[in-house]
Design a protein around this motif. Structure first.
Motif, PDB file in Angstrom:
ATOM      1  N   ALA A  58       0.835  -1.201   0.000  1.00 54.75           N
ATOM      2  CA  ALA A  58       0.000   0.000   0.000  1.00 54.75           C
ATOM      3  C   ALA A  58       0.866   1.245   0.000  1.00 54.75           C
ATOM      4  O   ALA A  58       0.493   2.281  -0.535  1.00 54.75           O
ATOM      5  N   TYR A  83      -6.720  -4.157  -1.385  1.00 55.86           N
ATOM      6  CA  TYR A  83      -6.335  -4.022   0.007  1.00 55.86           C
ATOM      7  C   TYR A  83      -7.516  -4.259   0.937  1.00 55.86           C
ATOM      8  O   TYR A  83      -8.635  -3.866   0.626  1.00 55.86           O
ATOM      9  N   GLN A 137      -6.730   0.150   3.515  1.00 54.01           N
ATOM     10  CA  GLN A 137      -7.289   1.270   2.765  1.00 54.01           C
ATOM     11  C   GLN A 137      -7.363   2.518   3.630  1.00 54.01           C
ATOM     12  O   GLN A 137      -7.088   3.628   3.181  1.00 54.01           O
ATOM     13  N   MET A 196     -11.111   6.220   1.648  1.00 52.27           N
ATOM     14  CA  MET A 196     -10.902   4.803   1.926  1.00 52.27           C
ATOM     15  C   MET A 196     -11.484   3.917   0.858  1.00 52.27           C
ATOM     16  O   MET A 196     -10.868   2.970   0.420  1.00 52.27           O
ATOM     17  N   ILE A 197     -12.677   4.234   0.465  1.00 51.79           N
ATOM     18  CA  ILE A 197     -13.371   3.324  -0.433  1.00 51.79           C
ATOM     19  C   ILE A 197     -14.007   4.099  -1.568  1.00 51.79           C
ATOM     20  O   ILE A 197     -15.198   4.325  -1.595  1.00 51.79           O
ATOM     21  N   LEU A 221      -6.946   2.392  -4.397  1.00 46.57           N
ATOM     22  CA  LEU A 221      -7.417   1.860  -3.135  1.00 46.57           C
ATOM     23  C   LEU A 221      -8.191   0.584  -3.345  1.00 46.57           C
ATOM     24  O   LEU A 221      -8.976   0.173  -2.522  1.00 46.57           O
TER      25      LEU A 221
END
Length: 432
Positions: A103, A143, A148, A363-364, A400
């Motif tokens: 990451a 991930y 993330q 994050m998402i 991500l």
DNA sequence: AAACAGACCAACCGCAACTAT
DNA sequence: GATAGTTGCGGTTGGTCTGTT
């Protein structure tokens, strides 16, 4: 071709003869051998290294008569013959570490290998490519959620190199972090942040529609994210050591090859990471259980702090940041920000929720659900992360796990970031 | 039992960085 | 500074093993 096989020079004289023979052959083009190494060749190479040490690989052929190019010798030594090589499957700890390292570093296998003693870059690369392929097929992000979130935090650091977060990361040092010259957190700190964020995100609840102006991704509905985090909060973390089926969902390799887990998984190598504050209960590791009041307070404070910092980052006015303390003692009533199931009915303080949106989006990142899923492109053999040639990988370009070749699968109609999406993390083995 | 697909692994290739001359 | 040689790294390929149909 293999005339030298098994003829390991054992004396200086023999070595000289071999070198002379090799020199003679130099006149005529020497057909260097390719393909798998034989035990005899291994012995010759080991003997050479024993006598002359590593390096000067092009001299190996001349000095030992081994019909391999220096490159091949170096590779063979590095990946198979050198001492202290760890063979066998990656441990769960190593798998987590690889996720975190990837990451941060992208496809920097050699640098990742430096953090995994006894492991080679080739090994890590093979593992990652295989696992990524599998996750892509399953429509999963590359991930796990924790990583993330770490990415999101690390990304934020890019915008605020003077933030306490990045300060701590820069001097977190230690041997493992040596060599990191960017403002990004070193893996050690990602691990520490992970320990913190594991507590934090448990108290997040579904945010309203995204409105952060600085998101690198286009604004998207958050309903699915919200569902996702509801599950994330209510269940144990996919990488939680206490999750019995962890091995099924995360870092999954061929289960038949995994050694029987002796006990609860340890999320991070204790010898490489700063010890996280001991969880007051299983909730701290996302055990799905009851959060204790201290835990809630810590998490709330952490979230507030994070959001305030985020506000500074995205240059908006500070939020009221009045997080309602969770219902103490009731782990099932963790959501702090009350709202309807669709995440839009009861709007709490707008700005604060916007911040949460930002975090969620970092994050998402989502696909626009309304758009038809593009056909999944041929899997990038090198993994799902677009190759970053720079060592100092720009995290703004870090995928991500969604805008990846596998993303098409993610956005497929029956693969949503909802309850199902979460469950997929826990059930990769069933999918695969 | 055979065919097939997927996973895993080892090795090669090309490129870039580094170093010595 | 230019050049050649060396080393390291990342991407890719092909073979083997294993599980499934």
């Amino acid at each position: 071709m293999e005339k030298n096989a098994g003829a390991v020079p054992t004396s200086p004289d023999e070595e000289k003869r071999a070198a002379a023979a090799a020199e003679e052959e130099e006149a005529a083009p020497v057909a260097l051998k390719k393909g798998p190494w034989t035990a005899a060749e291994d012995a010759m190479l080991m003997e050479h290294v024993r006598r002359h040490g590593e390096g000067n690989w092009n001299a190996v052929q001349k000095m030992s008569g081994l019909l391999r190019c220096g490159k091949s010798c170096r590779l063979r030594w590095t990946n198979h013959l050198r001492p202290n090589l760890k063979k066998g499957s990656f441990s769960p700890d190593e798998e987590v570490l690889i996720d975190q390292l990837h990451a941060q570093l992208g496809n920097k296998w050699a640098r990742m290998a430096a953090h995994l003693p006894g492991r080679t870059d080739n090994e890590i690369k093979n593992y990652w490519n295989t696992r990524t392929k599998r996750r892509q097929r399953a429509g999963l992000p590359v991930y796990p959620p924790e990583v993330q979130l770490q990415l999101a935090l690390a990304k934020r650091c890019r915008y605020d190199d003077l933030s306490p977060l990045s300060e701590t990361t820069l001097d977190s040092g230690g041997s493992s972090a040596a060599g990191y010259t960017s403002a990004r957190p070193a893996p050690l700190d990602l691990a520490r942040q992970l320990a913190i964020t594991n507590q934090t995100v448990q108290f997040l609840s579904p945010p309203p529609p995204f409105s952060a102006p600085s998101s690198p991704w286009t604004a998207k509905p958050f309903a699915r994210n919200a569902h996702y985090f509801h599950q994330f909060a209510a269940r144990s973390s996919p990488v939680s050591p206490s999750t019995p089926d962890l091995a099924l969902g995360y870092g999954v390799r061929d289960q038949s090859r995994l050694p029987p887990s002796p006990g609860p998984r340890v999320e991070l190598p204790s010898n490489q990471f700063v010890q996280a504050p001991p969880p007051p209960s299983s909730a701290a590791t996302g055990g799905g259980g009851g959060g204790l009041p201290e835990c809630h307070q810590n998490a709330t404070a952490s979230l507030e702090k994070m959001l305030r910092e985020l506000h500074e980052v995205i240059k908006v006015d500070p939020p009221p940041a009045q997080l309602v303390p969770a219902n103490n003692g009731d782990a099932e009533q963790q959501p702090v920000l009350q709202e309807g199931h669709d995440g839009r009915e009861n709007k709490p303080d707008g700005e604060l929720k916007d911040d949460i949106d930002t975090l969620f989006d970092l994050m998402i990142p989502q696909y626009n659900q309304s758009e038809p899923a593009p056909p999944a492109p041929a899997p990038n053999h090198s993994g799902s992360i677009s190759q970053q040639s720079s060592d100092d990988q720009d995290l703004s370009n870090v995928d991500l796990g969604v805008d990846l070749p596998a993303a098409g699968a993610v956005s497929s109609p029956d693969q949503e970031w909802s309850l199902d999406g979460f469950c997929q993390w826990s059930n990769v083995s069933r999918i695969c």
